[in-house]
Each structure stands twice: as structure tokens, then as C-alpha cells.
Design an enzyme around this catalytic site. Structure first.
Site, PDB file in Angstrom:
ATOM      1  N   ASP A 127      23.444 -71.684   7.259  1.00  0.00           N
ATOM      2  CA  ASP A 127      23.387 -70.356   6.681  1.00  0.00           C
ATOM      3  C   ASP A 127      22.068 -70.118   5.953  1.00  0.00           C
ATOM      4  O   ASP A 127      21.851 -70.649   4.866  1.00  0.00           O
ATOM      5  CB  ASP A 127      24.559 -70.184   5.707  1.00  0.00           C
ATOM      6  N   ASP A 332      19.538 -63.623   8.603  1.00  0.00           N
ATOM      7  CA  ASP A 332      20.654 -64.441   8.130  1.00  0.00           C
ATOM      8  C   ASP A 332      21.406 -65.094   9.285  1.00  0.00           C
ATOM      9  O   ASP A 332      22.172 -64.435   9.991  1.00  0.00           O
ATOM     10  CB  ASP A 332      21.599 -63.548   7.318  1.00  0.00           C
TER      11      ASP A 332
END
Length: 490
Positions: A127, A332
Site C-alpha cells: 500500500d 495509491d
């Protein structure tokens, strides 16, 4: 709620870079870290002629000569696990260098990491939208590691600080402990809590320190052990309990507590890393990789109080239509799809719709996409409008995968894989497909280049086996963006 849709998506395998030139004279490495005095390093030293412990008959170069300092630097490199030189030579994880996008676990990208002594493996989601690395630990409320569909397919573990001889307590006087005024005492365990934007999802527990096992792939396969601070996640909530990151989340953000920050500040790698997202799902990740001179780039919009991988888009091209825009967005990997706020969302979506020849389907509450179309059996990809972004500075970012294909019982449906957002613009990993994306934290720039992730031979086998179980894409919405990070009493 039963899901009658099944995504026709290949499971993503993201392999960490194999050994090759990084374009800066360095090499790509796989994470498998051992301490510099460990048995693997000693064996490597002996196999290389005993450079770690020269025999009495070996003669050192004369003190003060170039050869003398070169030899000292070489010894430092061997003894210190590359911390003092060759910082352009990247690293990767120890347990094989592949990761996988798992459809049944939120469509996020996963890899296996190894923590502690003896090493324990955890299947964690990658992440770039958050900072903290955490794993389930001393659980009060964690996702089950057995008795579920995903637990039967993957090896899941719980971290036990008492079971690792290298585990260390992180106290409230540690510089990485936020909101120390909430601690019971300066010598007590530092508590943490991270709340994420998605579906009341959070993790809380205490911070601990232990070794992350890594390896180099410069021909010597040198093992390295990096001491990192991570979350001992005692209480999870929301999506972490069933559909996403049940065995931990690997934050790759820019704050000091993230693993890339630790690796660079401790001298293990350059302050940069890359992720490759193959068209068929195969990809790689490499810490310390700064990409190549011919890649496209744009600068980050840096917020000193909370730095993120935030960039600016100045124009969107949809088919033959040019749309002038000026918005910022977070790159992201922890978000499956792409999210845009108004008016950009509608301008892009309507531009796509106006050039699509197929019939639009009525909205379906089971999926988050508004612009979906019936796909004819002989559908040609060239009939689907292309999409590209112009970044600040003028670099072009062609979107190779703007749609997602869904199969129903009798037909195929494709959707523009962009979701309307109320407050955040996010470039999710679906738009990164086909690229090696470089997060260069030294230059404060994002780089990208069209890339075949098979170009680099991978000698390691994947620790994660792909599977085909799917869930509704509604569960995949943005788990990687913490709304706040704070210390609390637990």
C-alpha cells in the site's frame, strides 16, 4: 449478499525484481535479509575467499593507498550489509520475489514477508497510500487464520513478540511514537491506532521492533537483516476482518516509520522504490530502484506535515476529446480502482460514454461503476475509447487498462473502472497496469515507463498461489488511505 458477477481478471502476480542493471549501474535485489554475522553471510564469505576474515598470509594494501581504502570500503560493504556503499543496488523480499493481486481479498496486491527470529511469514497487502506496516499480533480481534475460504488457500500467521528472540519493545520515548502524552509512562509500550477511509476500517495495538528478512540479488545473494518498527496489530475492524489484508498491511508511504524510509535512512538502499504492474497481472517490486533515464516523470506535490505520493494532472484525453483540468491525485497501490471528484469525474465519464458504441446498462447496486456497457461476442478493444493523462510538466501517462470486464450468467459487461469520489482523487492500481512505476523519494518525483515485467528473469518461486474465487468489487474501494494516525491507550 450473494454476488452474481464474476470479474474476468487474471490474478496479479507481482514479482520483485530479479538481478539486472537498474539503469544507474546497480542491480535489483530480493528481500531476504539476514544479519551480517549470520550463517548465510559467513558461508558466502567463505565461498568468496574469506574476505570477511582474511587469513594471516593475506597481505593488506599499503595504508593510505587507493587500494587500501578500496579494500576497507569493500570490507565495510561485506560486514555492514551494503549499508555504506552501493546504495543504488536495490533490495526485495526474502521469500521469493513475487506478489499477487488476489480477487477474493479486495483486489489488492499481496506479497509474503518474513519477520523475527526464527522467521515467520506473513501475506501482506502492499500500500503506497499509507505508512505503517502492521501484522496481526497478540490478537483481541483479528481476521481468522483458519476456517475461512481465504485461510484454506494461503498460509496465514499471527506474530508473537515473545516467540522472536530479536523482538524489541518500542517505548513511548521513541521518536516514532506519536502523541506521547497519551502514554501511561515514557517506559511503557507505545500504542498506535490507524483509521482508514474505507468502511470504518482500522487497526490498533502497540509498536514493536524486529528484523525484516531481505536479500540482495547482485550475484552474491547476500542476506541482510533490517531492524524495522511495525505495528503489533491487536485489534482490527471493518474490511480487515474479512475481505482485505487479513494478515497485515505493508505501508510504503513517505513518513519516517515506513519500511522504505527505514531502509534508506539506515543506508540499506537509495530512497526510492518501484512497482511493476504487468498487463496479465505479473509484476515486480524493488526497493532502491530509481528507474531509468528514459522514463517519464512528474514531481510530487509535497505537504511537509504529511508527505504523500501526490501529483498534478493538467489534461485528460478520452478518445479524440481533450479535457483541460487542474487537479491533484494520490498514486495509491492500496486502492484497487481509480476515484475522481466532480466535475472531473463526469467530464471524463461523459467523454468516454459519448464515444462508446455499445449500449449502456442501467446502474446496478452490486457494483460501484456507473458507466457499464454490454460487450458483443466479437468486441474489439479498439472500439473502446482510449484514455490518457497529461501530468504537470507535460509528461504523458497513457492508460492501458481503463475498463474492467464482468461476466454474468449469459453475457459479458465492461465498465469504465473509475468511481465517483466525494473528497479525494486517487489513481488506483488499475490505471498503473502496463507500467513500472518509480516512487523516487530523493528526487520527489514519480516516474513511469511502459514495461514488460517478464523482462527480468525471476529465479524465485511465488510464495503465494493464485486462485479464482471472486467477490464484488464494491469491497475493493480504497483501503490504503489512513484518515489519521495517532497513539492511544490500549
Amino acid at each position: 449478499m450473494p454476488c452474481f458477477y464474476k470479474f474476468v481478471l487474471l490474478v496479479f502476480l507481482i514479482s520483485l525484481w530479479g538481478s539486472h542493471s537498474s539503469g544507474n549501474g546497480g542491480h535489483i535485489f530480493s528481500f531476504k535479509m539476514h544479519h551480517r554475522f549470520s550463517d548465510p553471510v559467513r558461508k558466502w564469505s567463505e565461498a568468496s575467499g574469506g574476505k570477511l576474515a582474511p587469513a594471516a598470509s593475506d597481505s593488506w594494501p599499503e595504508k593510505g593507498t587507493v587500494e587500501y581504502y578500496a579494500e576497507l570500503a569493500d570490507r565495510d560493504r561485506l560486514l555492514r550489509g551494503r549499508k555504506l556503499s552501493e546504495l543504488d543496488a536495490p533490495l526485495a523480499f526474502s521469500d521469493g520475489n513475487s506478489t499477487v493481486r488476489i480477487s477474493s481479498l479486495g483486489f489488492l496486491h499481496y506479497t509474503t514477508v518474513q519477520l523475527g527470529t526464527p522467521g515467520v511469514k506473513f501475506m501482506v497487502a502492499l500500500d503506497t497510500g499509507s505508512d505503517l506496516f502492521w501484522v496481526p499480533c497478540d490478537c483481541n480481534r483479528c481476521a481468522p487464520t483458519e476456517g475461512t475460504v481465504y485461510a484454506s488457500d494461503f498460509e496465514l500467521n499471527i506474530y508473537n513478540p515473545k516467540g522472536s528472540s530479536t523482538s524489541k519493545k518500542v517505548t513511548c520515548n521513541n521518536s516514532l511514537c506519536a502523541h506521547r502524552n497519551r502514554c501511561l509512562g515514557m517506559s511503557s509500550n507505545c500504542p498506535y491506532m490507524v483509521s482508514y477511509v474505507s468502511a470504518e476500517t482500522s487497526t490498533s495495538g502497540i509498536l514493536v521492533e524486529d528484523v525484516l528478512h531481505l536479500t540482495t540479488e547482485d550475484g552474491h545473494e547476500e542476506s541482510v537483516e533490517a531492524y524495522i518498527t511495525f505495528g503489533c496489530g491487536q485489534v482490527q475492524s471493518g474490511s480487515f476482518l474479512d475481505v482485505a489484508a487479513p494478515n497485515g498491511l505493508f505501508g510504503l508511504g513517505m513518513e519516517k516509520i515506513s519500511v522504505p524510509s527505514v531502509l534508506s535512512s539506515e543506508g540499506f538502499t537509495a530512497d526510492s522504490f518501484s512497482m511493476c504492474f504487468g498487463n496479465d497481472g505479473i509484476g515486480r517490486i524493488s526497493f532502491g530502484d530509481k528507474g531509468s533515464p528514459d522514463q517519464e516523470e512528474t514531481t510530487f506535490n509535497l505537504n511537509p506535515s504529511h508527505p504523500t505520493y501526490n501529483i498534478t494532472v493538467t489534461q485528460i484525453r478520452v478518445g479524440t476529446t481533450l479535457i483541460d483540468v487542474d487537479f491533484t491525485a494520490l498514486f495509491d497501490s492500496g486502492t484497487s480502482f481509480t476515484y475522481l471528484v466532480e466535475p472531473t469525474y463526469t467530464r471524463l465519464a461523459e467523454g468516454f460514454h459519448s464515444q462508446t458504441q455499445d449500449g449502456r446498462r442501467a446502474p446496478d447496486s452490486r457494483i460501484p461503476f456507473e458507466y457499464c456497457y454490454d460487450m458483443s461476442p466479437n468486441e474489439n478493444a479498439s472500439l473502446i475509447p482510449s484514455v490518457s493523462l497529461t501530468m504537470k510538466g507535460g509528461s504523458q501517462f497513457a492508460v492501458y487498462d481503463p475498463i474492467i470486464v464482468i461476466s454474468t450468467q449469459n453475457e459479458l459487461v465492461y465498465c469504465l473502472a473509475i468511481v465517483k469520489s466525494r473528497e479525494l482523487n486517487i489513481i488506483g492500481q488499475n490505471l498503473m497496469t502496463g507500467y513500472r512505476v518509480v516512487f523516487d523519494r530523493e528526487k520527489l518525483s514519480l516516474g513511469w515507463k511502459k514495461f514488460d515485467c517478464y523482462d527480468i528473469e525471476d529465479h524465485n518461486t511465488s510464495p503465494i498461489k493464485p486462485h479464482s474465487i471472486t467477490v464484488s468489487p464494491a469491497v475493493a474501494a480504497g483501503l490504503g488511505r489512513p484518515s489519521r494516525v495517532e497513539s492511544v491507550d490500549v
